[in-house]
Design a protein around this motif. Structure first.
Motif, PDB file in Angstrom:
ATOM      1  N   LYS A 170      28.231  32.567  43.256  1.00  0.00           N
ATOM      2  CA  LYS A 170      28.253  33.913  42.665  1.00  0.00           C
ATOM      3  C   LYS A 170      28.619  35.007  43.660  1.00  0.00           C
ATOM      4  O   LYS A 170      28.472  34.828  44.884  1.00  0.00           O
ATOM      5  CB  LYS A 170      26.878  34.252  42.093  1.00  0.00           C
ATOM      6  N   VAL A 171      29.077  36.139  43.124  1.00  0.00           N
ATOM      7  CA  VAL A 171      29.234  37.359  43.920  1.00  0.00           C
ATOM      8  C   VAL A 171      28.707  38.510  43.084  1.00  0.00           C
ATOM      9  O   VAL A 171      29.161  38.706  41.949  1.00  0.00           O
ATOM     10  CB  VAL A 171      30.715  37.709  44.199  1.00  0.00           C
ATOM     11  N   LEU A 172      27.759  39.258  43.634  1.00  0.00           N
ATOM     12  CA  LEU A 172      27.263  40.440  42.925  1.00  0.00           C
ATOM     13  C   LEU A 172      28.181  41.607  43.305  1.00  0.00           C
ATOM     14  O   LEU A 172      28.095  42.142  44.403  1.00  0.00           O
ATOM     15  CB  LEU A 172      25.816  40.723  43.334  1.00  0.00           C
ATOM     16  N   LEU A 173      29.106  41.940  42.390  1.00  0.00           N
ATOM     17  CA  LEU A 173      30.094  42.981  42.708  1.00  0.00           C
ATOM     18  C   LEU A 173      29.481  44.369  42.673  1.00  0.00           C
ATOM     19  O   LEU A 173      29.914  45.270  43.377  1.00  0.00           O
ATOM     20  CB  LEU A 173      31.261  42.936  41.707  1.00  0.00           C
ATOM     21  N   ALA A 174      28.510  44.561  41.805  1.00  0.00           N
ATOM     22  CA  ALA A 174      27.848  45.867  41.717  1.00  0.00           C
ATOM     23  C   ALA A 174      26.408  45.656  41.277  1.00  0.00           C
ATOM     24  O   ALA A 174      26.133  44.751  40.482  1.00  0.00           O
ATOM     25  CB  ALA A 174      28.572  46.748  40.694  1.00  0.00           C
ATOM     26  N   GLY A 175      25.508  46.456  41.832  1.00  0.00           N
ATOM     27  CA  GLY A 175      24.122  46.388  41.384  1.00  0.00           C
ATOM     28  C   GLY A 175      23.139  45.836  42.402  1.00  0.00           C
ATOM     29  O   GLY A 175      21.977  45.609  42.074  1.00  0.00           O
ATOM     30  N   PRO A 201      43.179  39.991  32.759  1.00  0.00           N
ATOM     31  CA  PRO A 201      44.224  39.126  33.304  1.00  0.00           C
ATOM     32  C   PRO A 201      44.899  39.750  34.518  1.00  0.00           C
ATOM     33  O   PRO A 201      45.040  40.972  34.594  1.00  0.00           O
ATOM     34  CB  PRO A 201      45.229  38.998  32.156  1.00  0.00           C
ATOM     35  N   ARG A 202      45.327  38.905  35.417  1.00  0.00           N
ATOM     36  CA  ARG A 202      46.040  39.281  36.654  1.00  0.00           C
ATOM     37  C   ARG A 202      45.171  39.982  37.695  1.00  0.00           C
ATOM     38  O   ARG A 202      45.669  40.372  38.752  1.00  0.00           O
ATOM     39  CB  ARG A 202      47.296  40.106  36.348  1.00  0.00           C
ATOM     40  N   LEU A 203      43.891  40.153  37.392  1.00  0.00           N
ATOM     41  CA  LEU A 203      42.978  40.678  38.415  1.00  0.00           C
ATOM     42  C   LEU A 203      42.318  39.466  39.070  1.00  0.00           C
ATOM     43  O   LEU A 203      41.800  38.595  38.363  1.00  0.00           O
ATOM     44  CB  LEU A 203      41.876  41.533  37.771  1.00  0.00           C
ATOM     45  N   HIS A 204      42.367  39.394  40.376  1.00  0.00           N
ATOM     46  CA  HIS A 204      41.774  38.229  41.044  1.00  0.00           C
ATOM     47  C   HIS A 204      40.833  38.625  42.164  1.00  0.00           C
ATOM     48  O   HIS A 204      41.070  39.592  42.888  1.00  0.00           O
ATOM     49  CB  HIS A 204      42.861  37.297  41.572  1.00  0.00           C
ATOM     50  N   LEU A 205      39.779  37.818  42.253  1.00  0.00           N
ATOM     51  CA  LEU A 205      38.737  38.051  43.250  1.00  0.00           C
ATOM     52  C   LEU A 205      39.089  37.351  44.558  1.00  0.00           C
ATOM     53  O   LEU A 205      39.506  36.197  44.550  1.00  0.00           O
ATOM     54  CB  LEU A 205      37.424  37.481  42.709  1.00  0.00           C
ATOM     55  N   MET A 206      38.942  38.073  45.667  1.00  0.00           N
ATOM     56  CA  MET A 206      39.101  37.461  46.993  1.00  0.00           C
ATOM     57  C   MET A 206      37.819  37.688  47.781  1.00  0.00           C
ATOM     58  O   MET A 206      37.197  38.752  47.660  1.00  0.00           O
ATOM     59  CB  MET A 206      40.232  38.152  47.771  1.00  0.00           C
ATOM     60  N   LEU A 207      37.461  36.708  48.593  1.00  0.00           N
ATOM     61  CA  LEU A 207      36.214  36.830  49.348  1.00  0.00           C
ATOM     62  C   LEU A 207      36.408  36.459  50.809  1.00  0.00           C
ATOM     63  O   LEU A 207      37.230  35.592  51.123  1.00  0.00           O
ATOM     64  CB  LEU A 207      35.166  35.865  48.783  1.00  0.00           C
ATOM     65  N   MET A 210      42.027  48.562  51.413  1.00  0.00           N
ATOM     66  CA  MET A 210      42.469  49.457  50.327  1.00  0.00           C
ATOM     67  C   MET A 210      43.857  50.067  50.562  1.00  0.00           C
ATOM     68  O   MET A 210      44.442  50.606  49.639  1.00  0.00           O
ATOM     69  CB  MET A 210      41.449  50.599  50.107  1.00  0.00           C
ATOM     70  N   THR A 211      44.368  49.958  51.803  1.00  0.00           N
ATOM     71  CA  THR A 211      45.713  50.507  52.041  1.00  0.00           C
ATOM     72  C   THR A 211      46.801  49.503  51.610  1.00  0.00           C
ATOM     73  O   THR A 211      47.967  49.841  51.545  1.00  0.00           O
ATOM     74  CB  THR A 211      45.948  50.827  53.544  1.00  0.00           C
ATOM     75  N   VAL A 212      46.388  48.263  51.321  1.00  0.00           N
ATOM     76  CA  VAL A 212      47.366  47.235  50.912  1.00  0.00           C
ATOM     77  C   VAL A 212      47.790  47.496  49.462  1.00  0.00           C
ATOM     78  O   VAL A 212      46.935  47.738  48.607  1.00  0.00           O
ATOM     79  CB  VAL A 212      46.736  45.819  51.040  1.00  0.00           C
ATOM     80  N   PRO A 213      49.095  47.457  49.175  1.00  0.00           N
ATOM     81  CA  PRO A 213      49.554  47.654  47.798  1.00  0.00           C
ATOM     82  C   PRO A 213      48.877  46.682  46.823  1.00  0.00           C
ATOM     83  O   PRO A 213      48.753  45.493  47.129  1.00  0.00           O
ATOM     84  CB  PRO A 213      51.057  47.369  47.870  1.00  0.00           C
ATOM     85  N   GLY A 214      48.416  47.214  45.696  1.00  0.00           N
ATOM     86  CA  GLY A 214      47.859  46.359  44.643  1.00  0.00           C
ATOM     87  C   GLY A 214      46.424  45.924  44.860  1.00  0.00           C
ATOM     88  O   GLY A 214      45.980  44.954  44.244  1.00  0.00           O
ATOM     89  N   VAL A 215      45.673  46.632  45.698  1.00  0.00           N
ATOM     90  CA  VAL A 215      44.243  46.310  45.828  1.00  0.00           C
ATOM     91  C   VAL A 215      43.451  47.311  44.983  1.00  0.00           C
ATOM     92  O   VAL A 215      43.488  48.512  45.231  1.00  0.00           O
ATOM     93  CB  VAL A 215      43.768  46.348  47.302  1.00  0.00           C
ATOM     94  N   LEU A 216      42.786  46.800  43.956  1.00  0.00           N
ATOM     95  CA  LEU A 216      42.049  47.669  43.027  1.00  0.00           C
ATOM     96  C   LEU A 216      40.722  48.108  43.608  1.00  0.00           C
ATOM     97  O   LEU A 216      40.320  49.259  43.506  1.00  0.00           O
ATOM     98  CB  LEU A 216      41.829  46.904  41.708  1.00  0.00           C
ATOM     99  N   MET A 217      39.978  47.186  44.177  1.00  0.00           N
ATOM    100  CA  MET A 217      38.737  47.558  44.842  1.00  0.00           C
ATOM    101  C   MET A 217      38.395  46.626  45.987  1.00  0.00           C
ATOM    102  O   MET A 217      38.831  45.471  46.012  1.00  0.00           O
ATOM    103  CB  MET A 217      37.577  47.675  43.845  1.00  0.00           C
ATOM    104  N   ALA A 218      37.617  47.163  46.931  1.00  0.00           N
ATOM    105  CA  ALA A 218      37.150  46.366  48.064  1.00  0.00           C
ATOM    106  C   ALA A 218      35.729  46.829  48.334  1.00  0.00           C
ATOM    107  O   ALA A 218      35.462  48.032  48.331  1.00  0.00           O
ATOM    108  CB  ALA A 218      38.031  46.617  49.284  1.00  0.00           C
ATOM    109  N   GLY A 219      34.807  45.901  48.519  1.00  0.00           N
ATOM    110  CA  GLY A 219      33.418  46.320  48.718  1.00  0.00           C
ATOM    111  C   GLY A 219      32.575  45.268  49.408  1.00  0.00           C
ATOM    112  O   GLY A 219      33.042  44.150  49.690  1.00  0.00           O
ATOM    113  N   CYS A 235      37.436  41.639  47.568  1.00  0.00           N
ATOM    114  CA  CYS A 235      38.507  42.522  47.092  1.00  0.00           C
ATOM    115  C   CYS A 235      38.907  42.042  45.708  1.00  0.00           C
ATOM    116  O   CYS A 235      38.782  40.858  45.395  1.00  0.00           O
ATOM    117  CB  CYS A 235      39.749  42.418  47.986  1.00  0.00           C
ATOM    118  N   ILE A 236      39.390  42.975  44.888  1.00  0.00           N
ATOM    119  CA  ILE A 236      40.015  42.586  43.624  1.00  0.00           C
ATOM    120  C   ILE A 236      41.478  42.985  43.742  1.00  0.00           C
ATOM    121  O   ILE A 236      41.784  44.165  43.968  1.00  0.00           O
ATOM    122  CB  ILE A 236      39.373  43.294  42.411  1.00  0.00           C
ATOM    123  N   VAL A 237      42.362  41.996  43.615  1.00  0.00           N
ATOM    124  CA  VAL A 237      43.791  42.254  43.841  1.00  0.00           C
ATOM    125  C   VAL A 237      44.607  41.977  42.588  1.00  0.00           C
ATOM    126  O   VAL A 237      44.182  41.226  41.708  1.00  0.00           O
ATOM    127  CB  VAL A 237      44.323  41.406  45.020  1.00  0.00           C
TER     128      VAL A 237
END
Ligand SMILES: Nc1ncnc2c1ncn2[C@@H]1O[C@H](COP(=O)(O)OP(=O)(O)OP(=O)(O)O)[C@@H](O)[C@H]1O
Ligand SMILES: C[C@@](O)(CCOP(=O)(O)O)CC(=O)O
Length: 504
Positions: free
Chosen positions: A15-20, A284-290, A420-429, A441-443
């Motif tokens: 698991k990854v707790l993205l928020a909370g 769709p097309r949103l992917h998790l990176m860890l 976050m400066t990389v093109p196409g990165v929606l969030m990083a936390g 990251c969500i890319v």
């Protein structure tokens, strides 16, 4: 008997707790947990013990830890069961031991004695294995003379040796113990045909969740929020915790003396658990990176210090809790909206994602303004999600400052900002409790993924170790083998993972 006869394999995701993080300990708030496609597996098959008389021998092996082995002896006495660890074992494994002891004690009350004796007659062999991502692979890469990057990681075989012991292994924060307990408990109940004793599928699953949650809490010596066991059972979701009072009366070693009382607590139709699980899926097309950071924080210390601060400064903390809780909910709401937009017009959605993936998120507003009709819902949502997640991070840094606990430490801020400066990165936390443990990251595209990997490998301040896993598509618990799930097939027809497990 064929190779897979009477063999059960059950898996549960990490698991990854993205928020909370922290907020999810309080039932007034919820958290967003995403399950990973890195999974933990439990295999159960008959042992090689020739004697059919009691005590029955149960051998548990962990091939990734120099084949660490724990042996247990079981004697049936009517509806009770005597369970004892072998005195010859070099070390004990509290998590495994409690899972076995309580599961077998419950089984003795739930299934007919003949089923128990028949299944136990040649003893049991249990094999436990986690995807490589659960443990740091730095040592394995070093042994092979490989650099720390994704390409090198793909060269490591499934279930590689960790070159160390369970007490010394560097874990990556995917929730190995929760995924282990969940897959182990479920595999035992399934192996003994006791996983369908509740009214229907939903209550059966809730029952397995309750048992796993209880065992995990007992092994950890505290009732945490339980989001990790919850996602091991149900996959990705928004999670609101169960009231800790449900388990309070059985949080001691003597609970084994009163199994009927425990069964009452874990049986859904006898005790109403108030956990709330709302399924979630990344659009769709949103992917998790860890990535795992080799500077590790001690989560229990972070948690106890944050909670201490919340207790001493309730006004300050509660204000922040509600602002952060609001922002977390907003992120979830927007991500769900994005998934809906994709469903309503996938062609337009794909086009906008493609466009957004070529520029950094900070420039997306410019893209929205350039659209002819000014009505690109996908881009607008991306802009909002990106902005809202930056707000979440701002609150986490405020929490760090006020509590003096490094939830998003400055080093991590620099790394996340670089991502976050990389093109196409929606969030990083920072996931979960934050600290120096990990980042996510969500890319939006493969190109973005490569860009992020480049930032990670070039980051000088900390050692950033990519993981190979991404979000789970299978969801929570999966019966990989057993009870009608393709038994008797030739070995070559199973997935490579199942084939490997059968040979461990
Ligand atoms: N492969 C394995 N075989 C047997 N037991 C394991 C295995 N992996 C983990 N465990 C059990 O889980 C325990 C670790 O639990 P702990 O709660 O400390 O980690 P965690 O918080 O789940 O870690 P992380 O989230 O980083 O994976 C070990 O001491 C062991 O009992
Ligand atoms: C801080 C906390 O909310 C999350 C910890 O998550 P993680 O183990 O860092 O993924 C604790 C909990 O929920 O049990």
């Amino acid at each position: 008997m064929t190779f897979t006869d009477r063999t059960t394999i059950v898996s549960a995701p990490g698991k990854v707790l993205l928020a909370g993080g922290y907020l999810v300990l309080d039932p007034a708030f919820s958290g967003l947990v995403v399950a990973t496609d890195a999974r933990f597996y439990t295999l159960i098959r008959p042992g090689h013990h020739s004697t059919t008389t009691e005590p029955y021998k149960v051998v548990v092996r962990s091939p990734q830890f120099n084949n660490a082995t724990w042996t247990y002896w079981i004697t049936l006495q009517g509806t009770t069961m005597d369970f004892s660890p072998s005195k010859e074992d070099e070390s004990r494994n509290t998590f495994v031991e409690l899972a076995l002891n309580y599961s077998f004690a419950m089984l003795a009350r739930l299934v007919p004695a003949e089923t128990l004796t028949k299944t136990l007659e040649s003893g049991l062999e249990i094999v436990i294995a986690g995807n490589n991502d659960f443990y740091s692979q730095r040592k394995e890469l070093e042994t092979r003379g490989l650099d720390l990057n994704t390409e090198s990681l793909t060269q490591i075989p499934l279930f590689a040796s960790t070159h160390t012991t369970l007490s010394k292994v560097h874990k990556t924060g995917l929730g190995s113990s929760a995924a282990l307990i969940t897959s182990l408990v479920a595999a035992i109940f399934i192996h003994f045909d006791a996983s369908k004793l509740q009214q229907d599928h939903t209550t059966n699953t809730q029952f397995l969740h309750n048992v796993a949650q209880f065992v995990h809490c007992l092994a950890q010596g505290k009732v945490g929020s339980g989001f990790d066991v919850s996602s091991a059972v149900w996959g990705s979701h928004t999670y609101r915790r169960f009231s800790p009072e449900v388990l309070q009366s059985v949080m001691h070693q003597d609970a084994i003396q009163d199994i009927p009382a425990l069964l009452k607590i874990v049986t859904p139709k006898e005790t109403a658990w108030d956990n709330v699980v709302v399924p979630f899926k990344l659009a769709p097309r949103l992917h998790l990176m860890l990535a795992d950071i080799d500077a590790g924080s001690h989560t229990p210390t972070l948690v106890s210090n944050v909670l201490k601060w919340r207790k001493t400064k309730p006004e300050e903390a509660n204000g922040l809790w509600s602002r952060l809780g609001g922002s977390n909910d907003k992120v979830v709401e927007l991500l769900k909206e994005l998934d809906q937009v994709a469903k309503s017009n996938i062609v337009a959605y794909d086009r906008s994602i493609q466009k957004a993936s070529t520029v950094a998120a900070s420039a997306w507003t410019g893209l929205v303004n350039q659209t002819i009709t000014n009505e690109d819902t996908t881009l607008e949502l991306l802009v909002k999600i990106h902005a809202e997640f930056l707000t979440v991070r701002r609150y986490l840094r405020e929490m760090s400052k006020l509590s003096e606990v490094p939830v998003e430490p400055e080093e991590q801020t620099r790394l996340l900002d670089a991502c976050m400066t990389v093109p196409g990165v929606l969030m990083a936390g920072v996931p979960g409790a934050g600290g120096f443990d990990a980042i996510f990251c969500i890319v939006l595209s493969d190109e973005s993924r490569k860009g992020v990997e480049g930032v990670w490998s070039g980051f000088q301040e900390m050692s950033v170790g990519p993981l190979l896993c991404q979000e789970s598509v299978e969801g929570g618990l999966v019966v990989e083998l057993g009870h009608g799930h393709g038994d008797n097939k030739p070995l070559s027809e199973y997935t490579p993972t199942v084939q490997r497990l059968l040979q461990l």
